[in-house]
Design an enzyme around this catalytic site. Structure first.
Site, PDB file in Angstrom:
ATOM      1  N   ARG B 134      45.606  30.582  26.225  1.00  0.00           N
ATOM      2  CA  ARG B 134      44.563  31.548  25.856  1.00  0.00           C
ATOM      3  C   ARG B 134      45.084  32.940  26.162  1.00  0.00           C
ATOM      4  NH1 ARG B 134      40.075  31.107  29.463  1.00  0.00           N
ATOM      5  NH2 ARG B 134      40.774  33.108  30.275  1.00  0.00           N
ATOM      6  N   GLU B 153      45.835  39.346  29.900  1.00  0.00           N
ATOM      7  CA  GLU B 153      46.753  38.355  30.463  1.00  0.00           C
ATOM      8  C   GLU B 153      46.928  37.200  29.492  1.00  0.00           C
ATOM      9  OE1 GLU B 153      45.413  36.594  34.099  1.00  0.00           O
ATOM     10  OE2 GLU B 153      43.446  36.080  33.321  1.00  0.00           O
ATOM     11  N   ASN B 155      47.245  33.091  29.496  1.00  0.00           N
ATOM     12  CA  ASN B 155      47.043  31.903  30.334  1.00  0.00           C
ATOM     13  C   ASN B 155      47.830  30.725  29.786  1.00  0.00           C
ATOM     14  OD1 ASN B 155      44.639  32.906  32.077  1.00  0.00           O
ATOM     15  ND2 ASN B 155      44.061  33.393  29.972  1.00  0.00           N
ATOM     16  N   SER B 160      40.554  27.488  30.144  1.00  0.00           N
ATOM     17  CA  SER B 160      39.216  26.891  30.078  1.00  0.00           C
ATOM     18  C   SER B 160      38.238  27.676  29.214  1.00  0.00           C
ATOM     19  CB  SER B 160      38.662  26.751  31.495  1.00  0.00           C
ATOM     20  OG  SER B 160      38.776  27.959  32.179  1.00  0.00           O
ATOM     21  N   LYS B 341      51.937  36.952  36.010  1.00  0.00           N
ATOM     22  CA  LYS B 341      51.778  38.342  35.576  1.00  0.00           C
ATOM     23  C   LYS B 341      53.101  39.087  35.627  1.00  0.00           C
ATOM     24  CE  LYS B 341      46.924  38.682  36.202  1.00  0.00           C
ATOM     25  NZ  LYS B 341      46.796  37.405  36.995  1.00  0.00           N
ATOM     26  N   LYS B 403      47.796  44.516  40.088  1.00  0.00           N
ATOM     27  CA  LYS B 403      47.425  43.100  40.023  1.00  0.00           C
ATOM     28  C   LYS B 403      48.419  42.243  40.790  1.00  0.00           C
ATOM     29  CE  LYS B 403      45.432  43.013  35.381  1.00  0.00           C
ATOM     30  NZ  LYS B 403      45.541  42.318  34.074  1.00  0.00           N
ATOM     31  N   GLU B 407      48.159  33.575  38.991  1.00  0.00           N
ATOM     32  CA  GLU B 407      47.045  33.216  38.106  1.00  0.00           C
ATOM     33  C   GLU B 407      45.791  32.955  38.945  1.00  0.00           C
ATOM     34  OE1 GLU B 407      46.704  31.455  34.646  1.00  0.00           O
ATOM     35  OE2 GLU B 407      48.810  31.218  34.111  1.00  0.00           O
ATOM     36  N   GLY B 408      44.663  33.095  38.305  1.00  0.00           N
ATOM     37  CA  GLY B 408      43.402  32.760  38.975  1.00  0.00           C
ATOM     38  C   GLY B 408      43.111  33.684  40.128  1.00  0.00           C
ATOM     39  N   ARG B 490      34.203  36.985  27.085  1.00  0.00           N
ATOM     40  CA  ARG B 490      33.622  37.024  28.422  1.00  0.00           C
ATOM     41  C   ARG B 490      33.174  38.440  28.710  1.00  0.00           C
ATOM     42  NH1 ARG B 490      36.754  33.870  33.051  1.00  0.00           N
ATOM     43  NH2 ARG B 490      38.465  34.623  31.752  1.00  0.00           N
TER      44      ARG B 490
END
Lengths: 514, 514
Positions: B134, B153, B155, B160, B341, B403, B407-408, B490
Site C-alpha cells: 500500500r 510511506e 508499506n 491493512s 523509511k 521520522k 514501520e508502524g 484515512r
C-alpha cells in the site's frame, strides 16, 4: 428411527474444537450482520451511552435435525394458511363474535376492536390488506408412526426473524462446507454427509410481499402528487434492528423502493393525513429532510403487537391514525386480531363446526384435511365445553398447556400447574385462556448454544419451525399476491419452555433435514 | 479553486440531520461488517469476558474531496511501484549496505537482517515472493498550481484496511444514493451532484495476489502429498479482525482456497517443517482437526510487523521458521526491510545517485520521472549531508518532519520540536531518523467523524490516500503477477498529526473526486 437420529447428535466437541467453532461463529456473526444490540443484562445502560455496541445474535453451534416430511408439509401448506387468515380477516362478523366475547377479559383486544369500530364508522379508505405471516410448528413425535407437523401458533403481525434466520442458515452452511473442498469445522457426523440446510428465502419472500403492496397501492393520492415510500414502524430502543434492516436492504437494493423507519412514539409527529383530503393519504415527512414529504403506500408494523407498547392514549391515537389512512396496513387491526390464540382454538376445536371448510371454500378437500391435521386439539374453558374438565383434572392437565390468547405472551401455564392456576384466578377470566394439547417434540434432542453474552450452553432442546408467507388481498376476497418462502428454526433449552429458568437459552438455528 | 472546494465542505448538519446520519451509519456498519472489536478504553476488559462485542469502525460521516488528478496518478503508478520494491528486495547487496548501517541503532532491523542471514546461510528453498503493498500519499497543495501527489510511506507488510476501506466506500455510496431515486441522507451539496466515490476493489486485488501465489506454489512438496492452504498470521487479541476476514471470505467464496488464521504465538505449535524433507514444506495442523494436516503455500503476515510483537526469542524463532520454509512469504524478511523509511529516504534524496532509473531499467523514462515526482525531499542526518543543517536550523526545521525509520511507528517529531529533540538524543542515534520535507495538504479541509465509542467529532482534517497493489515475483526478477486496485482514505483530526491529542480521531473515509 427418529430417536436414534437425535441420540447421536450433535457430535461431541473437544475443548479445542469448541473454541474454534465459537470463535469462528462470533466473528462470522459480526462480519455478516447476524447481530443484535446487546441486552442490558450484559452491557448495562451507562456502559454504552452512544449505543454503538453490537453482539452476536444467540445461535446454535450446530444446525438441528428436523424431519423432512414435516418441513415439506409446512412449506406446502403455507399459501393455504395465508388464504385462511386473509379470509378470516375479511369475515368481520365471524371474527367480531369471537372477539367481543373477549372484551371484558382482555383490554388489549378490546382496544384493538374499538380501533377497528372507530375507523369502520368513519369508513375505511383502503381496500387492500397485506399479511406477512409466520406459521410456527413442532415436529410431534408419535409412538409408532412418522413425526407429525403440529402448529404452535400463527403470527399475523411483525413475523420477525426472517432476516437473521436466513443468515443463520448461511452460517451453518458455511461451517458445513469449510474450508473449501473439505468439511473440517465440525467433527464428522453421518448427518453432515452431503447434507446442508435447505435454502432460506425469508428475506426475498417478506420483502416481495411489501414490494407487491407498494406497487398495488398505485399512484399518489395527494395533490400535488408525492413520491411514494414504505414505512417500518419500529420500537424505540429495538435490539433486533439488524433483522429488520435485512428486509430494508432488500427493498432498497433490489426493489429500489424508498423505506423509512419510524419509531412508534413519533408516528404522530412525523406523519400526517391532510384533513381536507377525503382519500386520506398518509404523508411522511423525514425529519432529516423536511422539504421532501413522501406518501406512504405500506405500513409494516414491527411494533404495536404487544399490550405493553401502548403506554398511553397517544399510542392508540397513533394506531388509529395509521388504520384510517390510505396506506396499506401490514397488518390491519382486524388481521392482527385474527392471530389471537382464541381464533386458533376455535379453528382447532375438535368437536366444533367445520370452520376450515367454510373459510377455504373451493379448496381441494384433501388439502383442507392436511391443514386440519396440523392442529393440536384446543379448547376453550366454557362451562359447556370439554376443555374445562381436561384442565381441572390433574391427570388430563398433564397432557396440556394453558395459553393466554394474546400475541407476544410467553406466560404459558404447563401441565400440573394448570388446575391450581385456574383456581387462583376469577372464573370470569377463564375465557381469556386457551387449553391446548401438548405437542411432544423429540425428547432427546440436544444442541449447543452460543448466547449473546458469549456463554456456551449445552443441553436438551426443543425446536420450533416457523414458515413465512405473504399475501395481499382486497376486502372482496380477491388475492393479488400469495407467496411462501423462507423459514426460521428457534431452539430453546428445555427448561425454558417448562418455566423460564434464567440459565436457559433461546437461539436461532437452522434445519438439517432427515 | 481547491481552497474553495474545501471551504464549503462538508455541508452543515442540523442536530436532526446529524442524528439521522449517525444512527444510519452505526446500523449500516454492523449490518455490513464495517466493525472492530471495541477498544479497552470504551469496553474495559472485565466487561466483555467472552469477547463477543463489536462496534462500528471509526468512519467519517462524509466522503472527503480529493483531487482527481492525484487519485488517478496514484493508481497509474502503482504497478511501477510494485516493481520497484520487488527489484529492491531482490538486490540484497544494495539493501544490505543500507540496512547494516542501521544495525547499531535499531534492534528490530538488526534482528530482521540476522533472520535473513541465517536463512540465507542454510539456503532459501522458495524462489517466489509475494508483496501486498500500500503506497500512502497526500495531495500536496502548491501556491499556484494543481495539487501534487506526494508519497508519505510505502508499506510492504500487512497493508491493512483494504477490507474495511471497501466497505466505507459502500457506506458513503449508499448514503449518497438513498433512498432509491432520491438523495436525502445528506443535505444537498454541489459536490454530491452525480458524484459518488470510485469503485474500491481492494478486497479483490489483495485476495487476487494471495490466490496467484497459492496457484504458483504448485503441487504439494510433501510425501505423501498434502492438501494446500494459505495461512494468515495474526496478532492475539486483534481488534481489526473484520478487515482481515473480508479477504479471507473472498479467498474462500470466490477462489475456493482453504485459509486458516494462526496467532503468531502459536506458529511453532501448529506448524512444522519435516526435518527429513530438504524441500522444507510448511505443514499446518488445524488444532480443531488434527488428523487433516495442510501444506502451506503462502504465509500472509498480519502480525510481526512491529518490534513490540517480538516479545521473546521464541517470536524470532517462529519468524525464522516461516522464513526458511517452502511457503511463499508475504512478505519475506528482505521485502519487509525494503519498506524501511530509510530506503524511502535514499530513493528520495534529492542530491544522491539515480537509484530509481537503475532499479527500473527498461521502464519508460517519463514514467520514472512521474514516480520521482511523488517523492517529498528526504534526507539522512549524516555529517556530510544537507539534512543535518535543515533539521538543526530552527527556521528550516519548521518545514520538516523527523521520522524514525521503523514501520508502524507513529512517533514522528514535528517542526520546531526537531532541533531540541535531536539534541536530547545521542548523536550516534541520529542515523535511525529520516528528515522529510512536510507535505502540505489542504489547510481548510473539514469533516465529521464517528469514533468507535460513538462520539461525534468535527474539525479540520488531514487525509491520506493509500493505493493497493500486489506483485508476485521470483528471485531472478521474473514477474508472475503485477496488479493494482483499491484504495484507502484515512482522515485524521489535525491535532492528532501534530502531537497525538487524545481528543482527536483517525477515521476510515472515502474519496469524492473533483
Amino acid at each position: 428411527m427418529t430417536e436414534s437420529i437425535y441420540a447421536n447428535y450433535p457430535p461431541s466437541l473437544s475443548p479445542t474444537q469448541q473454541e474454534f467453532l465459537v470463535t469462528t461463529i462470533k466473528d462470522w456473526a459480526i462480519q455478516n450482520g447476524l447481530a443484535v444490540r446487546p441486552p442490558p443484562t450484559y452491557v448495562p445502560e451507562g456502559t454504552d451511552p452512544n449505543r454503538v455496541l453490537a453482539t452476536t445474535a444467540p445461535v446454535t453451534l450446530f444446525p438441528s435435525p428436523f424431519p423432512r416430511s414435516c418441513f415439506q408439509e409446512a412449506e406446502a401448506l403455507q399459501t393455504a394458511y395465508n388464504r385462511l387468515y386473509a379470509t378470516i380477516t375479511n369475515d368481520e362478523k365471524w371474527l367480531g363474535k369471537i372477539i367481543e366475547d373477549l372484551i371484558d377479559v382482555d383490554d388489549f383486544v378490546a382496544n384493538l376492536w374499538k380501533t377497528h369500530l372507530a375507523v369502520k364508522e368513519e369508513g375505511y379508505v383502503q381496500d387492500l390488506s397485506l399479511g406477512l405471516f409466520r406459521s410456527d410448528y413442532m415436529a410431534h413425535e408419535t409412538a409408532n408412526n412418522a413425526p407429525e407437523l403440529k402448529q404452535v401458533e400463527f403470527n399475523t403481525i411483525s413475523s420477525s426473524f426472517g432476516g437473521l434466520s436466513a443468515l443463520v442458515r448461511s452460517l451453518h452452511y458455511d461451517l458445513l462446507t469449510s474450508p473449501p473442498g473439505f468439511s473440517l469445522s465440525y467433527p464428522p457426523h453421518p448427518l453432515f454427509e452431503s447434507n446442508v440446510p435447505p435454502e432460506n428465502t425469508a428475506v426475498e419472500t417478506l420483502s416481495g410481499g411489501l414490494a407487491a403492496a407498494h406497487i398495488a397501492y398505485g399512484p399518489s393520492k395527494s395533490s400535488p402528487k408525492l413520491p411514494l415510500a414504505i414505512l417500518f414502524i419500529v420500537q424505540d430502543g429495538e435490539r433486533n434492528v439488524f433483522d429488520q434492516l435485512a428486509l430494508l436492504k432488500r427493498l432498497t437494493d433490489f426493489h429500489k423502493i424508498p423505506v423509512f423507519r419510524v419509531i412508534s412514539s413519533k408516528i404522530l409527529d412525523q406523519t400526517s393525513i391532510p384533513a381536507s383530503d377525503p382519500s386520506r393519504p398518509l404523508v411522511y415527512t423525514p425529519p432529516h429532510s423536511p422539504t421532501t414529504p413522501f406518501e406512504v403506500t405500506t405500513v409494516y408494523l414491527r411494533a404495536y403487537y404487544s399490550p405493553d407498547e401502548y403506554k398511553s392514549s397517544r399510542d392508540w391515537e397513533a394506531r388509529t391514525h395509521l388504520e384510517r389512512s390510505a396506506a396499506i396496513k401490514c397488518p390491519t387491526v382486524l388481521n392482527q386480531l385474527s392471530g389471537c390464540k382464541k381464533i386458533q382454538q376455535v379453528l382447532a376445536e375438535p368437536s366444533g363446526p367445520d370452520h376450515l371448510s367454510s373459510f377455504l371454500k373451493g379448496t381441494d378437500s384433501s388439502l383442507i384435511e392436511r391443514l386440519r391435521k396440523t392442529f393440536a386439539p384446543q379448547y376453550d374453558l366454557s362451562e359447556s365445553g370439554q376443555g374445562r374438565d381436561l384442565a381441572l383434572n390433574p391427570e388430563s392437565a398433564l397432557k396440556h398447556v394453558l395459553k393466554p390468547q394474546r400475541e407476544g405472551g410467553g406466560n404459558n401455564v404447563y401441565k400440573s400447574e394448570i388446575p391450581g392456576f385456574l383456581k387462583s384466578i376469577p372464573e370470569a377470566d377463564w375465557k381469556g385462556w386457551v387449553l391446548m394439547e401438548l405437542i411432544n417434540p423429540a425428547a432427546n434432542a440436544e444442541n449447543v448454544a452460543l448466547r449473546n453474552d458469549g456463554e456456551v450452553l449445552r443441553g436438551n432442546v426443543i425446536s420450533e419451525l416457523g414458515v413465512y408467507g405473504t399475501i395481499l388481498w382486497d376486502n372482496k376476497g380477491n388475492v393479488l399476491h400469495n407467496d411462501q418462502g423462507g423459514w426460521l428454526l428457534r431452539t430453546k433449552g428445555k427448561e425454558v419452555n417448562e418455566g423460564g429458568v434464567a440459565a436457559g437459552f433461546s437461539s436461532l438455528d437452522s434445519v438439517l433435514l432427515f
